[in-house]
Structures are given as structure tokens and as C-alpha cells.
Design a protein around this motif. Structure first.
Motif, PDB file in Angstrom:
ATOM      1  N   MET A   1       0.830  -1.199   0.000  1.00  0.00           N
ATOM      2  CA  MET A   1       0.000   0.000   0.000  1.00  0.00           C
ATOM      3  C   MET A   1       0.872   1.260   0.000  1.00  0.00           C
ATOM      4  SD  MET A   1      -2.487   1.243   3.013  1.00  0.00           S
ATOM      5  CE  MET A   1      -3.451   2.710   2.845  1.00  0.00           C
ATOM      6  N   ILE A   2       0.510   2.182  -0.865  1.00  0.00           N
ATOM      7  CA  ILE A   2       1.247   3.450  -0.889  1.00  0.00           C
ATOM      8  C   ILE A   2       0.469   4.477  -0.058  1.00  0.00           C
ATOM      9  CG2 ILE A   2       2.094   5.300  -2.385  1.00  0.00           C
ATOM     10  CD1 ILE A   2       2.412   3.049  -4.529  1.00  0.00           C
ATOM     11  N   ILE A   3       1.143   5.053   0.917  1.00  0.00           N
ATOM     12  CA  ILE A   3       0.464   5.990   1.824  1.00  0.00           C
ATOM     13  C   ILE A   3       0.392   7.357   1.138  1.00  0.00           C
ATOM     14  CG2 ILE A   3       0.463   6.974   4.152  1.00  0.00           C
ATOM     15  CD1 ILE A   3       2.357   4.648   4.985  1.00  0.00           C
ATOM     16  N   ASP A   4      -0.830   7.823   0.945  1.00  0.00           N
ATOM     17  CA  ASP A   4      -1.046   9.049   0.172  1.00  0.00           C
ATOM     18  C   ASP A   4      -0.954  10.288   1.087  1.00  0.00           C
ATOM     19  OD1 ASP A   4      -1.827  11.061  -1.471  1.00  0.00           O
ATOM     20  OD2 ASP A   4      -3.600  10.034  -2.275  1.00  0.00           O
ATOM     21  N   GLY A   5       0.282  10.774   1.249  1.00  0.00           N
ATOM     22  CA  GLY A   5       0.510  11.927   2.115  1.00  0.00           C
ATOM     23  C   GLY A   5      -0.229  13.177   1.652  1.00  0.00           C
ATOM     24  N   LYS A   6      -0.369  13.317   0.337  1.00  0.00           N
ATOM     25  CA  LYS A   6      -1.050  14.515  -0.199  1.00  0.00           C
ATOM     26  C   LYS A   6      -2.498  14.544   0.270  1.00  0.00           C
ATOM     27  CE  LYS A   6       1.079  15.696  -4.576  1.00  0.00           C
ATOM     28  NZ  LYS A   6       0.967  15.528  -6.003  1.00  0.00           N
ATOM     29  N   LYS A   7      -3.169  13.391   0.178  1.00  0.00           N
ATOM     30  CA  LYS A   7      -4.591  13.291   0.531  1.00  0.00           C
ATOM     31  C   LYS A   7      -4.760  13.484   2.055  1.00  0.00           C
ATOM     32  CE  LYS A   7      -8.904  11.363   0.330  1.00  0.00           C
ATOM     33  NZ  LYS A   7      -9.335  11.629   1.667  1.00  0.00           N
ATOM     34  N   ILE A   8      -3.879  12.819   2.824  1.00  0.00           N
ATOM     35  CA  ILE A   8      -4.001  12.887   4.291  1.00  0.00           C
ATOM     36  C   ILE A   8      -3.731  14.333   4.758  1.00  0.00           C
ATOM     37  CG2 ILE A   8      -3.121  11.934   6.483  1.00  0.00           C
ATOM     38  CD1 ILE A   8      -2.423   9.355   4.759  1.00  0.00           C
ATOM     39  N   ALA A   9      -2.767  14.986   4.111  1.00  0.00           N
ATOM     40  CA  ALA A   9      -2.466  16.386   4.447  1.00  0.00           C
ATOM     41  C   ALA A   9      -3.643  17.282   4.067  1.00  0.00           C
ATOM     42  CB  ALA A   9      -1.199  16.832   3.724  1.00  0.00           C
ATOM     43  N   SER A  10      -4.245  17.003   2.934  1.00  0.00           N
ATOM     44  CA  SER A  10      -5.380  17.822   2.485  1.00  0.00           C
ATOM     45  C   SER A  10      -6.569  17.656   3.441  1.00  0.00           C
ATOM     46  CB  SER A  10      -5.711  17.408   1.045  1.00  0.00           C
ATOM     47  OG  SER A  10      -6.997  17.766   0.720  1.00  0.00           O
ATOM     48  N   ASP A  11      -6.802  16.426   3.912  1.00  0.00           N
ATOM     49  CA  ASP A  11      -7.879  16.196   4.894  1.00  0.00           C
ATOM     50  C   ASP A  11      -7.612  16.964   6.189  1.00  0.00           C
ATOM     51  OD1 ASP A  11      -9.011  14.518   3.061  1.00  0.00           O
ATOM     52  OD2 ASP A  11      -8.451  12.650   4.071  1.00  0.00           O
ATOM     53  N   LEU A  12      -6.333  16.970   6.612  1.00  0.00           N
ATOM     54  CA  LEU A  12      -5.986  17.684   7.851  1.00  0.00           C
ATOM     55  C   LEU A  12      -6.215  19.190   7.662  1.00  0.00           C
ATOM     56  CD1 LEU A  12      -4.799  17.901  10.711  1.00  0.00           C
ATOM     57  CD2 LEU A  12      -2.508  17.691   9.728  1.00  0.00           C
ATOM     58  N   ARG A  13      -5.855  19.711   6.495  1.00  0.00           N
ATOM     59  CA  ARG A  13      -6.050  21.147   6.244  1.00  0.00           C
ATOM     60  C   ARG A  13      -7.534  21.501   6.246  1.00  0.00           C
ATOM     61  NH1 ARG A  13      -2.139  20.331   2.185  1.00  0.00           N
ATOM     62  NH2 ARG A  13      -3.720  20.613   0.574  1.00  0.00           N
ATOM     63  N   GLU A  14      -8.359  20.611   5.687  1.00  0.00           N
ATOM     64  CA  GLU A  14      -9.820  20.836   5.683  1.00  0.00           C
ATOM     65  C   GLU A  14     -10.342  20.924   7.111  1.00  0.00           C
ATOM     66  OE1 GLU A  14     -12.369  21.657   3.625  1.00  0.00           O
ATOM     67  OE2 GLU A  14     -10.627  22.035   2.351  1.00  0.00           O
ATOM     68  N   LYS A  15      -9.860  19.996   7.953  1.00  0.00           N
ATOM     69  CA  LYS A  15     -10.289  19.957   9.363  1.00  0.00           C
ATOM     70  C   LYS A  15      -9.880  21.270  10.062  1.00  0.00           C
ATOM     71  CE  LYS A  15      -8.672  17.793  13.223  1.00  0.00           C
ATOM     72  NZ  LYS A  15      -7.692  16.877  13.753  1.00  0.00           N
ATOM     73  N   LEU A  16      -8.642  21.717   9.765  1.00  0.00           N
ATOM     74  CA  LEU A  16      -8.149  22.940  10.404  1.00  0.00           C
ATOM     75  C   LEU A  16      -8.927  24.163   9.928  1.00  0.00           C
ATOM     76  CD1 LEU A  16      -4.317  22.178  10.169  1.00  0.00           C
ATOM     77  CD2 LEU A  16      -5.689  22.228  12.259  1.00  0.00           C
ATOM     78  N   LYS A  17      -9.310  24.134   8.647  1.00  0.00           N
ATOM     79  CA  LYS A  17     -10.079  25.252   8.076  1.00  0.00           C
ATOM     80  C   LYS A  17     -11.398  25.408   8.846  1.00  0.00           C
ATOM     81  CE  LYS A  17     -11.281  26.691   3.392  1.00  0.00           C
ATOM     82  NZ  LYS A  17     -11.269  26.255   1.990  1.00  0.00           N
ATOM     83  N   LYS A  18     -12.038  24.269   9.117  1.00  0.00           N
ATOM     84  CA  LYS A  18     -13.302  24.303   9.887  1.00  0.00           C
ATOM     85  C   LYS A  18     -13.047  24.810  11.305  1.00  0.00           C
ATOM     86  CE  LYS A  18     -15.664  20.765   7.248  1.00  0.00           C
ATOM     87  NZ  LYS A  18     -15.345  19.368   6.935  1.00  0.00           N
ATOM     88  N   ASN A  19     -11.970  24.336  11.916  1.00  0.00           N
ATOM     89  CA  ASN A  19     -11.568  24.790  13.261  1.00  0.00           C
ATOM     90  C   ASN A  19     -11.430  26.309  13.290  1.00  0.00           C
ATOM     91  OD1 ASN A  19      -9.182  22.700  14.991  1.00  0.00           O
ATOM     92  ND2 ASN A  19     -11.181  22.177  14.257  1.00  0.00           N
ATOM     93  N   ILE A  20     -10.797  26.854  12.236  1.00  0.00           N
ATOM     94  CA  ILE A  20     -10.512  28.304  12.207  1.00  0.00           C
ATOM     95  C   ILE A  20     -11.816  29.092  12.039  1.00  0.00           C
ATOM     96  CG2 ILE A  20      -9.317  30.134  10.901  1.00  0.00           C
ATOM     97  CD1 ILE A  20      -7.023  28.036  10.527  1.00  0.00           C
ATOM     98  N   ILE A  21     -12.762  28.542  11.282  1.00  0.00           N
ATOM     99  CA  ILE A  21     -14.073  29.214  11.152  1.00  0.00           C
ATOM    100  C   ILE A  21     -14.730  29.309  12.539  1.00  0.00           C
ATOM    101  CG2 ILE A  21     -16.416  28.986  10.170  1.00  0.00           C
ATOM    102  CD1 ILE A  21     -15.006  27.710   7.660  1.00  0.00           C
ATOM    103  N   GLU A  22     -14.647  28.218  13.302  1.00  0.00           N
ATOM    104  CA  GLU A  22     -15.219  28.221  14.666  1.00  0.00           C
ATOM    105  C   GLU A  22     -14.484  29.219  15.556  1.00  0.00           C
ATOM    106  OE1 GLU A  22     -16.177  23.469  14.293  1.00  0.00           O
ATOM    107  OE2 GLU A  22     -14.869  24.121  15.926  1.00  0.00           O
TER     108      GLU A  22
END
Ligand code: NAP
Length: 280
Positions: A1-22
Motif C-alpha cells: 500500500m502506498i500511503i497518500d501523504g497529499k490526501k491525508i495532508a489535504s484532509d488535515l487542512r480541511e479539518k483545520l479550516k473548519k476549526n478556524i471558522i469556529e
């Protein structure tokens, strides 16, 4: 399995974006990140540009302070003190490497530990090794998050960390210890690196030698995280021989597209964490 760092990083940024809105709706301000860049090092300029781009994308108030190569150390230290006292600045990062006439340790120690988004301040380093809550250096934190995508519970795993730099190897080893791994730290004076690696359930390679870790160094079903970024004639490669090791390992990070994107995402994460700790 190839670990998709780009996707995992993008998911983390999405989560942080929501955090910042709050955060914005609750505190009427957003986390601020100040980055100091000294000189014209091309790699540093690209890193800083990316840090600025992704910060803005998720709503962090990002500022880059640029100084020429010959700037006096005193000016940089005074700027850090000013940023330490600025309520709008949650995190401070001084891009490394610095020119030789500027004392890196003095610079790191001048950043207030509560704004040390890189986790390099001795107080934060000490907190990490004591198992206390602290800012964790971005690349090792990114590696841990990638590992957790594959295996939630790392307890009892034998992890071999290749490299013992303050930036990568040492904090990585501390993080793995905190996860109850049995940790072996290896370095340039290690007698037989292959025989250490072959015992590992987890290998973290942070060396800076292209394709050092070979297929026959890796146990079947091991998880391999490649921190290395090495420029070669055939392009950017990691410290792991991807073609060989990907045939043996259970999971492996590619280079590029593995640990790299996580480092920036974790910097953004640390900036938000710094804000939360000061405002809770
Ligand atoms: P570093 O400060 O140069 O440290 C390298 C470490 O590797 C040292 O501890 C050294 O041992 C050890 N080493 C050297 N040759 C070895 C060998 N033959 N066998 C075993 N260990 C050996 O490097 P770093 O800053 O940790 O960076 C490592 C790599 O990660 C580089 O390619 C760098 O570009 C990359 N990097 C990537 C990211 C990312 O976001 N993906 C971030 C930072 C760095 P001694 O201590 O004995 O000298």
C-alpha cells in the motif's frame, strides 16, 4: 500500500479550516503565523512560499518577514521579541538554515515556547521527552499521523529510526516511545544498519542518503516512512529504494507526495494549537 501523504495532508487542512471558522466566530480573530526568512536560499524560499500559501488557504493570518543575507543577528532577535509580545501572532517560525553569522540556538531560544510552532525550543524538546503536552516538531508529527492511518495502535511495535537529528530522528524516536513502541535509534556510526532495519515493524528513514534502505533490509509487512528529500540526476528521491521496498513492505510513503505535504499541514496544525492554548 502506498500511503497518500497529499490526501491525508489535504484532509488535515480541511479539518483545520473548519476549526478556524469556529475560532473566528468565537474569538473574532484568527490564528496568526509569522515566518522569518533570512537570505536567498532557493529551497527555503519555496518552503516559505508554500507555508504562506497553505496558511492563507485555511484562514491563518500569515506574514513573512524577509531579511537580506547580511542582516545583523540583533535585528532578527529583536523582531522575535516583538512578535513574542504581539497578541495577533500565535506562532513564530524562523526558516532554517540561517547564515553562519547568526546563532541558530540563540534564535530558537528567543522564540517564546508557547509560540514555538516548530517545537525546537529546549523547553518544548524537554517536554516531549518527559511525555508532557507540548509543540511537536512538524515532520515527526506528520510521520506519526501517516503511521496512524495504517495502524491505530502502535503499542509493542519495534520501530527503527534511521538518523538522530534534532529536527527529525530524535523527536521521532520520542514520539514513537510515547506510543509504546520499542525504539532503536540508528545513525552514521551504527555498525550494521541492515541487521537493525530487518528486525523493524516500522522504519522511519531520515538520513539524507538517496535510496539507502534496500528491499532486502525490510521485513515483510513492515511500515516504511521515508522522510528523505534528495536531489539526484533522476529527480527527487527519498532515503528508501522505493521500487525495491514497496514490493516487500505492507505500506510505504512515496517521495514526493508522502511526508513532505504532512510537514506543512502539521505546521498549520501547530499554529492552531498555539492559538488554542493561549486562548483557552
Ligand atoms: P541531518 O541533520 O543531516 O541528519 C542525518 C542523520 O542521518 C544523522 O543523524 C546522521 O548520523 C545519520 N546518518 C548519516 N549517514 C548515515 C548512514 N550511512 N547510516 C545511518 N545513519 C546515517 O538530516 P535531517 O535534517 O534529519 O534530514 C534528513 C533527510 O530528511 C534529508 O534528506 C532532508 O532533506 C529530509 N527532510 C525532509 C523533510 C520533509 O518534510 N519531508 C523535512 C526535513 C528534512 P550522525 O548523527 O551520526 O551524523
Amino acid at each position: 500500500m502506498i500511503i497518500d501523504g497529499k490526501k491525508i495532508a489535504s484532509d488535515l487542512r480541511e479539518k483545520l479550516k473548519k476549526n478556524i471558522i469556529e475560532i473566528k466566530s468565537k474569538f473574532k480573530i484568527v490564528p496568526g503565523l509569522s515566518v522569518i526568512l533570512v537570505g536567498e536560499d532557493p529551497a527555503s524560499k519555496i518552503y516559505v512560499k508554500n507555508k504562506e500559501k497553505f496558511s492563507k488557504e485555511i484562514g491563518i493570518d500569515s506574514k513573512v518577514i524577509r531579511y537580506p543575507e547580511n542582516i545583523e543577528e540583533k535585528t532578527v532577535l529583536n523582531k522575535i521579541i516583538e512578535l513574542n509580545n504581539d497578541k495577533n501572532v500565535s506562532g513564530i517560525l524562523v526558516q532554517l538554515p540561517l547564515p553562519k553569522h547568526i546563532n541558530k540556538q540563540k534564535v530558537i531560544e528567543t522564540i517564546h515556547p508557547s509560540k514555538d510552532v516548530d517545537g525546537f525550543h529546549p523547553i518544548n524538546v524537554g517536554n516531549l521527552s518527559s511525555g508532557y503536552d507540548t509543540r511537536i516538531p512538524c515532520t515527526p508529527l506528520g510521520c506519526l499521523l501517516l503511521l496512524k492511518e495504517i495502524e491505530k495502535n502502535l503499542s509493542g511495535k519495534h520501530a527503527v529510526v534511521v538518523g538522530r537529528s534534532n529536527l527529525n530522528g530524535k523527536p521521532m524516536a520520542q514520539l514513537l516511545l510515547r506510543e509504546n513502541c520499542t525504539v532503536t535509534i540508528t545513525h552514521s556510526k551504527t555498525k550494521d544498519l541492515k541487521s537493525e532495519c530487518i528486525k523493524a515493524d516500522i522504519i522511519i528513514a531520515a538520513v539524507g542518503i538517496p535510496k539507502l534502505i534496500k528491499g532486502n533490509w525490510v521485513k515483510k509487512n513492515a511500515i516504511v516512512i521515508d522522510v528523505g528529500i534528495n536531489k539526484t540526476e533522476s529527480g527527487i528521491v527519498g532515503d528508501v529504494d522505493f521500487n525495491e521496498v514497496s514490493k516487500i513492505a505492507k505500506a510505504i510513503t512515496p517521495v514526493p507526495g508522502g511526508v513532505g505535504p504532512m510537514t506543512i499541514a502539521c505546521l498549520l496544525n501547530n499554529t492552531v494549537e498555539c492559538f488554542k492554548r493561549t486562548n483557552s
